[in-house]
Design a protein around this motif. Structure first.
Motif, PDB file in Angstrom:
ATOM      1  N   TYR A  52      24.485 -53.611  40.635  1.00  0.00           N
ATOM      2  CA  TYR A  52      23.184 -54.207  40.307  1.00  0.00           C
ATOM      3  C   TYR A  52      23.331 -55.234  39.184  1.00  0.00           C
ATOM      4  CZ  TYR A  52      20.679 -50.792  43.189  1.00  0.00           C
ATOM      5  OH  TYR A  52      20.191 -50.051  44.243  1.00  0.00           O
ATOM      6  N   GLU A  53      24.163 -54.939  38.207  1.00  0.00           N
ATOM      7  CA  GLU A  53      24.398 -55.885  37.113  1.00  0.00           C
ATOM      8  C   GLU A  53      24.973 -57.195  37.642  1.00  0.00           C
ATOM      9  OE1 GLU A  53      26.943 -53.686  34.544  1.00  0.00           O
ATOM     10  OE2 GLU A  53      25.301 -52.637  33.514  1.00  0.00           O
ATOM     11  N   ARG A  54      25.901 -57.098  38.585  1.00  0.00           N
ATOM     12  CA  ARG A  54      26.521 -58.301  39.157  1.00  0.00           C
ATOM     13  C   ARG A  54      25.495 -59.113  39.941  1.00  0.00           C
ATOM     14  NH1 ARG A  54      29.872 -56.020  42.227  1.00  0.00           N
ATOM     15  NH2 ARG A  54      29.012 -56.486  44.282  1.00  0.00           N
ATOM     16  N   TRP A  55      24.670 -58.435  40.722  1.00  0.00           N
ATOM     17  CA  TRP A  55      23.634 -59.153  41.466  1.00  0.00           C
ATOM     18  C   TRP A  55      22.672 -59.855  40.521  1.00  0.00           C
ATOM     19  CZ3 TRP A  55      22.528 -54.422  45.124  1.00  0.00           C
ATOM     20  CH2 TRP A  55      23.506 -54.371  46.122  1.00  0.00           C
ATOM     21  N   GLY A  56      22.257 -59.166  39.479  1.00  0.00           N
ATOM     22  CA  GLY A  56      21.343 -59.781  38.535  1.00  0.00           C
ATOM     23  C   GLY A  56      21.944 -61.000  37.845  1.00  0.00           C
ATOM     24  N   ALA A  57      23.214 -60.886  37.471  1.00  0.00           N
ATOM     25  CA  ALA A  57      23.878 -61.970  36.743  1.00  0.00           C
ATOM     26  C   ALA A  57      24.110 -63.202  37.607  1.00  0.00           C
ATOM     27  CB  ALA A  57      25.210 -61.472  36.189  1.00  0.00           C
ATOM     28  N   SER A  58      24.085 -63.058  38.924  1.00  0.00           N
ATOM     29  CA  SER A  58      24.397 -64.178  39.810  1.00  0.00           C
ATOM     30  C   SER A  58      23.159 -64.963  40.237  1.00  0.00           C
ATOM     31  CB  SER A  58      25.136 -63.663  41.054  1.00  0.00           C
ATOM     32  OG  SER A  58      24.288 -62.864  41.854  1.00  0.00           O
ATOM     33  N   THR A  59      21.998 -64.614  39.698  1.00  0.00           N
ATOM     34  CA  THR A  59      20.757 -65.260  40.117  1.00  0.00           C
ATOM     35  C   THR A  59      20.076 -65.956  38.938  1.00  0.00           C
ATOM     36  OG1 THR A  59      19.596 -63.142  39.786  1.00  0.00           O
ATOM     37  CG2 THR A  59      20.342 -63.659  42.025  1.00  0.00           C
ATOM     38  N   PRO A  60      19.167 -66.899  39.220  1.00  0.00           N
ATOM     39  CA  PRO A  60      18.475 -67.627  38.151  1.00  0.00           C
ATOM     40  C   PRO A  60      17.675 -66.703  37.236  1.00  0.00           C
ATOM     41  CG  PRO A  60      18.194 -68.745  40.253  1.00  0.00           C
ATOM     42  CD  PRO A  60      18.831 -67.431  40.559  1.00  0.00           C
ATOM     43  N   ALA A  61      17.326 -67.213  36.079  1.00  0.00           N
ATOM     44  CA  ALA A  61      16.709 -66.389  35.040  1.00  0.00           C
ATOM     45  C   ALA A  61      15.392 -65.765  35.474  1.00  0.00           C
ATOM     46  CB  ALA A  61      16.493 -67.236  33.781  1.00  0.00           C
ATOM     47  N   ASP A  62      14.613 -66.459  36.304  1.00  0.00           N
ATOM     48  CA  ASP A  62      13.304 -65.926  36.693  1.00  0.00           C
ATOM     49  C   ASP A  62      13.301 -65.304  38.087  1.00  0.00           C
ATOM     50  OD1 ASP A  62      13.552 -68.252  38.120  1.00  0.00           O
ATOM     51  OD2 ASP A  62      11.620 -69.097  37.537  1.00  0.00           O
ATOM     52  N   PHE A  63      14.470 -65.079  38.637  1.00  0.00           N
ATOM     53  CA  PHE A  63      14.580 -64.413  39.933  1.00  0.00           C
ATOM     54  C   PHE A  63      14.296 -62.923  39.758  1.00  0.00           C
ATOM     55  CE2 PHE A  63      16.765 -62.536  43.581  1.00  0.00           C
ATOM     56  CZ  PHE A  63      16.476 -63.423  44.604  1.00  0.00           C
ATOM     57  N   GLN A  64      13.677 -62.314  40.771  1.00  0.00           N
ATOM     58  CA  GLN A  64      13.314 -60.904  40.690  1.00  0.00           C
ATOM     59  C   GLN A  64      13.784 -60.135  41.933  1.00  0.00           C
ATOM     60  OE1 GLN A  64      10.672 -59.176  38.117  1.00  0.00           O
ATOM     61  NE2 GLN A  64      12.312 -60.401  37.237  1.00  0.00           N
ATOM     62  N   PHE A  65      14.116 -58.864  41.710  1.00  0.00           N
ATOM     63  CA  PHE A  65      14.524 -57.955  42.775  1.00  0.00           C
ATOM     64  C   PHE A  65      13.511 -56.815  42.882  1.00  0.00           C
ATOM     65  CE2 PHE A  65      18.396 -59.866  41.204  1.00  0.00           C
ATOM     66  CZ  PHE A  65      19.247 -59.994  42.304  1.00  0.00           C
ATOM     67  N   SER A  66      13.081 -56.500  44.091  1.00  0.00           N
ATOM     68  CA  SER A  66      12.456 -55.200  44.328  1.00  0.00           C
ATOM     69  C   SER A  66      13.528 -54.326  44.979  1.00  0.00           C
ATOM     70  CB  SER A  66      11.223 -55.316  45.224  1.00  0.00           C
ATOM     71  OG  SER A  66      11.568 -55.737  46.526  1.00  0.00           O
ATOM     72  N   VAL A  67      13.416 -53.022  44.785  1.00  0.00           N
ATOM     73  CA  VAL A  67      14.454 -52.113  45.281  1.00  0.00           C
ATOM     74  C   VAL A  67      13.797 -50.971  46.034  1.00  0.00           C
ATOM     75  CG1 VAL A  67      16.534 -50.812  44.708  1.00  0.00           C
ATOM     76  CG2 VAL A  67      15.790 -52.669  43.196  1.00  0.00           C
ATOM     77  N   LYS A  68      14.284 -50.734  47.240  1.00  0.00           N
ATOM     78  CA  LYS A  68      13.737 -49.669  48.075  1.00  0.00           C
ATOM     79  C   LYS A  68      14.341 -48.328  47.687  1.00  0.00           C
ATOM     80  CE  LYS A  68      12.787 -48.638  52.953  1.00  0.00           C
ATOM     81  NZ  LYS A  68      13.001 -49.106  54.352  1.00  0.00           N
ATOM     82  N   MET A  69      13.493 -47.343  47.497  1.00  0.00           N
ATOM     83  CA  MET A  69      13.932 -46.013  47.090  1.00  0.00           C
ATOM     84  C   MET A  69      14.757 -45.350  48.192  1.00  0.00           C
ATOM     85  SD  MET A  69      11.524 -43.071  45.398  1.00  0.00           S
ATOM     86  CE  MET A  69      11.516 -43.878  43.789  1.00  0.00           C
ATOM     87  N   PRO A  70      15.800 -44.593  47.836  1.00  0.00           N
ATOM     88  CA  PRO A  70      16.685 -43.975  48.839  1.00  0.00           C
ATOM     89  C   PRO A  70      15.957 -43.007  49.762  1.00  0.00           C
ATOM     90  CG  PRO A  70      17.698 -43.929  46.663  1.00  0.00           C
ATOM     91  CD  PRO A  70      16.282 -44.374  46.466  1.00  0.00           C
TER      92      PRO A  70
END
Length: 251
Positions: A52-70
């Protein structure tokens, strides 16, 4: 209001590659055109916090992720006695830091709203995380006033889904601070693209909702043949500007 438009996943099919830059990973290229993504793979398997840290670091500053619960929490555990799995999930997604948007709880049609069990789950979840939470229930009991009141009490929004498999599911509900539109493809779920008329309808729904919501998300889940990408781009570039909304962009 911040408006986020994206897809369930960031896979770029070859027939749509010309819509995106040529360089970078699929996620990096995706994030140039769209300002959010819904992580669906978390439903099927665990991801390390470092991922998750790698995904966050590879995107622009105002990009957002939603995450589906397992599904171990929602479909196997059915929200009962899932404290350990929930704690693990929250620890993992914390790797996104400030780029973590809403947590998506999608429930199977067989899960009824047992108020006692649901409140216990919501209370435990809220003790672990303060990020926005949205729920996509698919049993009619979740649309009763008591269920709506319980979700509102814990600041949980009800997803507006298309197709809507129960009455009322097409409109957002419960806590309206965040409204989350989740369009799966119609008439064939996960496959069918939305035409211009449908996208215009969604743009009007977004415009109407914007008056009471702080954040609005529009996620296209019709990813099987790549229609989600073209629909998300069309909604962002063609339909939503006509509503005169302030669209939050990546660049």
């Amino acid at each position: 209001m911040s408006l986020f438009v994206g897809c369930a996943g960031w896979n770029l099919r070859k027939e749509f590659l010309d819509l995106f830059p040529r360089n970078g990973t699929h996620l990096q290229r995706y994030a140039v055109r769209l300002n959010c993504v819904e992580i669906n793979s978390s439903f099927y398997r665990s991801h390390r916090k470092k991922t998750y840290e790698r995904w966050g670091a590879s995107t622009p500053a105002d990009f957002q992720f939603s995450v589906k619960m397992p599904k171990l929490i929602t479909h196997v555990g059915r929200l009962v006695n899932v404290e350990r799995e929930t704690q693990q999930f929250v620890d993992e997604v914390s790797g996104l830091g400030s780029k973590l948007g809403p947590i998506l709880i999608q429930l199977p049609p067989s899960v009824e709203c047992d108020l006692s069990n649901v409140e216990r789950f919501f209370r435990a979840l809220r003790q672990l995380i303060e990020t926005p939470i949205v729920c996509e229930p698919r049993h009619l009991s979740w649309f009763a006033p008591k269920a709506e009141g319980l979700m509102t009490e814990y600041s949980i929004g009800r997803v507006a889904a298309d197709p809507s498999i129960v009455p009322g599911a097409a409109a957002p509900g419960a806590c309206m601070q965040m409204c989350y539109f989740r369009w799966h493809g119609s008439p064939r779920m996960y496959y069918s693209p939305y035409d211009e008329l449908a996208l215009g309808k969604l743009a009007k729904l977004v415009s109407t909702t914007a008056s009471e919501a702080q954040d609005v998300w529009c996620i296209f889940d019709n990813t099987a043949l790549g229609a989600a990408l073209s629909n998300a781009i069309a909604l962002t570039d063609i339909h939503l500007p006509a509503t005169e909304l302030d669209i939050r962009r990546c660049r």
